[in-house]
Design an enzyme around this catalytic site. Structure first.
Site, PDB file in Angstrom:
ATOM      1  N   LYS A 150       0.828  -1.221   0.000  1.00  0.00           N
ATOM      2  CA  LYS A 150       0.000   0.000   0.000  1.00  0.00           C
ATOM      3  C   LYS A 150       0.858   1.265   0.000  1.00  0.00           C
ATOM      4  O   LYS A 150       0.623   2.182  -0.786  1.00  0.00           O
ATOM      5  CB  LYS A 150      -0.876  -0.077   1.245  1.00  0.00           C
ATOM      6  CG  LYS A 150      -1.527   1.152   1.713  1.00  0.00           C
ATOM      7  CD  LYS A 150      -2.020   0.915   3.135  1.00  0.00           C
ATOM      8  CE  LYS A 150      -0.843   0.784   4.070  1.00  0.00           C
ATOM      9  NZ  LYS A 150      -1.078   0.014   5.285  1.00  0.00           N
ATOM     10  N   ASP A 179      -3.334   5.117   7.434  1.00  0.00           N
ATOM     11  CA  ASP A 179      -3.489   3.892   6.643  1.00  0.00           C
ATOM     12  C   ASP A 179      -4.640   4.044   5.643  1.00  0.00           C
ATOM     13  O   ASP A 179      -4.491   3.748   4.454  1.00  0.00           O
ATOM     14  CB  ASP A 179      -3.762   2.725   7.607  1.00  0.00           C
ATOM     15  CG  ASP A 179      -4.115   1.446   6.889  1.00  0.00           C
ATOM     16  OD1 ASP A 179      -3.196   0.740   6.452  1.00  0.00           O
ATOM     17  OD2 ASP A 179      -5.324   1.152   6.746  1.00  0.00           O
ATOM     18  N   LYS A 211      -4.856   4.131   1.333  1.00  0.00           N
ATOM     19  CA  LYS A 211      -5.717   3.241   0.532  1.00  0.00           C
ATOM     20  C   LYS A 211      -6.683   4.038  -0.337  1.00  0.00           C
ATOM     21  O   LYS A 211      -6.950   3.671  -1.477  1.00  0.00           O
ATOM     22  CB  LYS A 211      -6.491   2.306   1.469  1.00  0.00           C
ATOM     23  CG  LYS A 211      -5.582   1.300   2.174  1.00  0.00           C
ATOM     24  CD  LYS A 211      -6.318   0.565   3.263  1.00  0.00           C
ATOM     25  CE  LYS A 211      -5.432  -0.486   3.926  1.00  0.00           C
ATOM     26  NZ  LYS A 211      -6.039  -1.007   5.170  1.00  0.00           N
TER      27      LYS A 211
HETATM   28  N1  LIG Z   1      -0.813  -9.046   6.584  1.00  0.00           N
HETATM   29  C1  LIG Z   1      -1.918  -8.547   6.033  1.00  0.00           C
HETATM   30  O1  LIG Z   1      -3.034  -8.825   6.486  1.00  0.00           O
HETATM   31  C2  LIG Z   1      -1.830  -7.653   4.828  1.00  0.00           C
HETATM   32  C3  LIG Z   1      -3.026  -7.200   4.217  1.00  0.00           C
HETATM   33  C4  LIG Z   1      -2.940  -6.404   3.078  1.00  0.00           C
HETATM   34  C5  LIG Z   1      -1.709  -6.044   2.581  1.00  0.00           C
HETATM   35  N2  LIG Z   1      -0.571  -6.478   3.222  1.00  0.00           N
HETATM   36  C6  LIG Z   1       0.716  -6.064   2.662  1.00  0.00           C
HETATM   37  O2  LIG Z   1       1.460  -7.208   2.271  1.00  0.00           O
HETATM   38  C7  LIG Z   1       2.865  -6.952   2.407  1.00  0.00           C
HETATM   39  C8  LIG Z   1       3.493  -8.029   3.285  1.00  0.00           C
HETATM   40  O3  LIG Z   1       2.865  -7.986   4.556  1.00  0.00           O
HETATM   41  P1  LIG Z   1       3.096  -9.119   5.647  1.00  0.00           P
HETATM   42  O4  LIG Z   1       2.004  -8.956   6.634  1.00  0.00           O
HETATM   43  O5  LIG Z   1       3.300 -10.427   4.974  1.00  0.00           O
HETATM   44  O6  LIG Z   1       4.472  -8.617   6.286  1.00  0.00           O
HETATM   45  P2  LIG Z   1       5.532  -9.480   7.124  1.00  0.00           P
HETATM   46  O7  LIG Z   1       4.866 -10.629   7.778  1.00  0.00           O
HETATM   47  O8  LIG Z   1       6.285  -8.504   7.948  1.00  0.00           O
HETATM   48  O9  LIG Z   1       6.493 -10.078   5.993  1.00  0.00           O
HETATM   49  C9  LIG Z   1       7.494  -9.318   5.347  1.00  0.00           C
HETATM   50  C10 LIG Z   1       8.613 -10.274   4.962  1.00  0.00           C
HETATM   51  O10 LIG Z   1       9.579  -9.527   4.233  1.00  0.00           O
HETATM   52  C11 LIG Z   1      10.860  -9.790   4.808  1.00  0.00           C
HETATM   53  N3  LIG Z   1      11.700  -8.610   4.709  1.00  0.00           N
HETATM   54  C12 LIG Z   1      11.504  -7.420   5.331  1.00  0.00           C
HETATM   55  N4  LIG Z   1      12.477  -6.557   5.002  1.00  0.00           N
HETATM   56  C13 LIG Z   1      13.309  -7.217   4.166  1.00  0.00           C
HETATM   57  C14 LIG Z   1      14.512  -6.850   3.517  1.00  0.00           C
HETATM   58  N5  LIG Z   1      15.045  -5.623   3.631  1.00  0.00           N
HETATM   59  N6  LIG Z   1      15.099  -7.780   2.751  1.00  0.00           N
HETATM   60  C15 LIG Z   1      14.574  -9.013   2.631  1.00  0.00           C
HETATM   61  N7  LIG Z   1      13.435  -9.433   3.202  1.00  0.00           N
HETATM   62  C16 LIG Z   1      12.813  -8.530   3.977  1.00  0.00           C
HETATM   63  C17 LIG Z   1      10.581 -10.099   6.261  1.00  0.00           C
HETATM   64  O11 LIG Z   1      11.657 -10.855   6.785  1.00  0.00           O
HETATM   65  P3  LIG Z   1      11.929 -10.922   8.363  1.00  0.00           P
HETATM   66  O12 LIG Z   1      11.180 -12.134   8.822  1.00  0.00           O
HETATM   67  O13 LIG Z   1      13.393 -11.035   8.480  1.00  0.00           O
HETATM   68  O14 LIG Z   1      11.404  -9.644   8.976  1.00  0.00           O
HETATM   69  C18 LIG Z   1       9.306 -10.903   6.177  1.00  0.00           C
HETATM   70  O15 LIG Z   1       9.531 -12.263   5.951  1.00  0.00           O
HETATM   71  C19 LIG Z   1       2.972  -5.536   2.978  1.00  0.00           C
HETATM   72  O16 LIG Z   1       3.134  -4.606   1.941  1.00  0.00           O
HETATM   73  C20 LIG Z   1       1.610  -5.331   3.649  1.00  0.00           C
HETATM   74  O17 LIG Z   1       1.233  -3.972   3.744  1.00  0.00           O
HETATM   75  C21 LIG Z   1      -0.604  -7.273   4.323  1.00  0.00           C
END
Ligand SMILES: NC(=O)c1ccc[n+]([C@@H]2O[C@H](COP(=O)([O-])OP(=O)(O)OC[C@H]3O[C@@H](n4cnc5c(N)ncnc54)[C@H](OP(=O)(O)O)[C@@H]3O)[C@@H](O)[C@H]2O)c1
Length: 422
Positions: free
Chosen positions: A97, A193, A197
């Site tokens: 986002k 947030d 959006k």
């Molecule tokens: N979760 C939801 O419900 C949801 C809903 C809508 C949209 N989104 C979007 O989807 C995306 C992912 O969200 P998420 O909830 O899956 O986040 P998350 O659980 O924090 O996952 C992010 C992943 O990226 C890795 N990462 C972070 N920085 C990095 C870097 N510099 N180099 C390499 N890997 C890196 C993290 O590794 P580490 O484990 O080492 O931190 C983690 O595995 C985001 O843009 C979020 O806004 C999420």
């Protein structure tokens, strides 16, 4: 790229649906320190033996993968990665986002210039397919309005106050304990947030370039149980509503708590669901409701985008110049929050004679008409909440009156001012 909550769920769905139609084949899983991400279920059950685990983004960009899935989040290093992928002629699917709200128009141009696609269906309302609907099912209409409940955390908190009349602070603590709100929930509560959006919805549906920072965001923090009592007397409840109306060369946009009729679609959205309503010149109003977050629902949106891109690539429609995304013709309207609506004003005062007369004098000096005055019995007179509703007027007309009223000596807090959306 990014094997976190959503990345894992995407891998699970890809693994469970298999490679039966030959459309999608997972080639790399890229994450920093990836060794700790290699759980047995990942390697044993689902992945083709040739999927490469790596922490090297360049290796993925230099590979022959056609589509990069960016699920890291944030701007750094996601922006660089996405630009690198598009410049390398690879299509991108992202749920990011912040990235799209900030750089969406530029990245769409870059994708188009390189004959590839950029899809971001999961970046707004998680699993609710509103962005794909704007791209395909509604692109034949001329949309002029989009409104939504876009932040599940706010909706959870407000609907908990509504149901059990608990204080705001207790509802927030409960949301944090259940994992619906982060320890620092400012981005959610204060509207950051939701306005990011809204700017993405405005880009995709109204074809306007609007920076999230140009959209006014009002916080839900001052809302308390008493506001739901007074709202109920008006046949309403309170929700965080994000709305954008395009009128000629002005985009009217606002995010914040608003009164909505209890029986309306917005009034019925409970807990952490999302709802988006669109208004079109020809097709009228449409509604999209569902889970706005969570690994699995969000991953559905990501995999659906992946399939869309893969089908386009398989059909060979991605050659430079005739790419699937025609360059979007984006307008850059003036952004205003000067909506004309009826208003709910809630005062908290130290009771004394003449309060209503003082407030009425200020309102009348600004040409503002009172619609109703509501005061329930039983409150402590040293901190008395009561409400005045106003007939429709513009935000800019009301604002100076609010400042004057909030400076009166009996006012314990600035007046809470909410639009009433009928
Ligand atoms: N979760 C939801 O419900 C949801 C809903 C809508 C949209 N989104 C979007 O989807 C995306 C992912 O969200 P998420 O909830 O899956 O986040 P998350 O659980 O924090 O996952 C992010 C992943 O990226 C890795 N990462 C972070 N920085 C990095 C870097 N510099 N180099 C390499 N890997 C890196 C993290 O590794 P580490 O484990 O080492 O931190 C983690 O595995 C985001 O843009 C979020 O806004 C999420």
């Amino acid at each position: 790229m990014g094997f976190g909550t959503v990345g894992r769920a995407v891998a699970k769905i890809l693994g469970e649906r298999g490679d039966g139609d030959g459309l999608l084949h997972l080639t790399h899983i890229c994450n920093r320190n990836f060794e700790r991400k290699k759980q047995p279920w990942v390697t044993e059950r689902w992945f083709p033996t040739d999927a490469v685990w790596t922490d090297d983004f360049r290796a993925v960009l230099n590979s022959d993968a056609d589509i990069i899935v960016e699920l890291i989040g944030g701007l750094t290093p996601a922006e660089e990665l996405v630009r690198g992928a598009l410049n390398a002629g690879k299509s991108v699917v992202t749920a990011n986002k912040q990235l799209i709200a900030r750089h969406g128009p530029d990245l769409l141009q870059l994708a188009s210039a390189n004959g590839c696609q950029l899809e971001f269906g999961a970046s707004v309302a998680g699993g609710v397919p509103v962005l794909p609907a704007l791209r395909t099912g509604l692109c034949g209409d001329r949309l002029h309005g989009i409104a939504g409940i876009l932040n599940g955390t706010c909706n959870y908190i407000l609907s908990r106050i509504e149901t059990d009349r608990i204080p705001f602070s207790e509802a927030l603590e409960e949301a944090q304990a259940r994992g619906y709100a982060e320890a620092d929930a400012s981005e959610d509560l204060d509207g950051g947030d939701a306005r990011a959006k809204l700017s993405i919805l405005a880009l995709a549906g109204l074809h306007v370039r609007v920076s999230p920072g140009d959209i006014r965001a009002r916080t839900i923090r001052p809302i308390d149980a008493v506001d739901f009592d007074y709202a109920a007397e008006l046949g309403c409840t309170i929700r965080q509503i994000s709305r954008a109306d395009l009128k000629e060369t002005t985009l009217f946009a606002d995010v914040g708590p608003s009164l909505v009729p209890t029986s309306s679609p917005f009034g019925r959205v409970q807990k952490n669901l999302n709802l988006v309503l669109t208004s079109g010149e020809y097709g009228g109003d449409m509604a999209f409701l569902g889970a706005g977050a969570g690994g699995d629902p969000t991953a559905v949106a990501v995999v659906s985008d992946l399939m869309f891109v893969a089908e386009k690539l398989a059909a060979g429609s991605s050659s430079v110049g005739s790419g699937p995304h025609r360059p979007l013709q984006l307008a850059s309207p003036e952004v205003s929050c000067d909506f004309e609506t009826p208003w709910y004003l809630r005062f908290l005062v130290k009771d004394q004679p003449g309060i209503i007369a003082s407030l009425a004098a200020i309102l009348s000096s600004h040409q503002l008409n009172i619609d109703a005055v509501l005061q329930n019995p039983g409150f402590d007179k040293s901190a008395l909440p009561f409400v005045i509703t106003l007939e429709p007027c513009r935000d800019a007309q009301l604002h100076p009156a609010l400042q004057e009223m909030s400076a009166l000596p009996f006012a314990l807090r600035p007046c809470l001012c909410l639009p009433i959306l009928r």
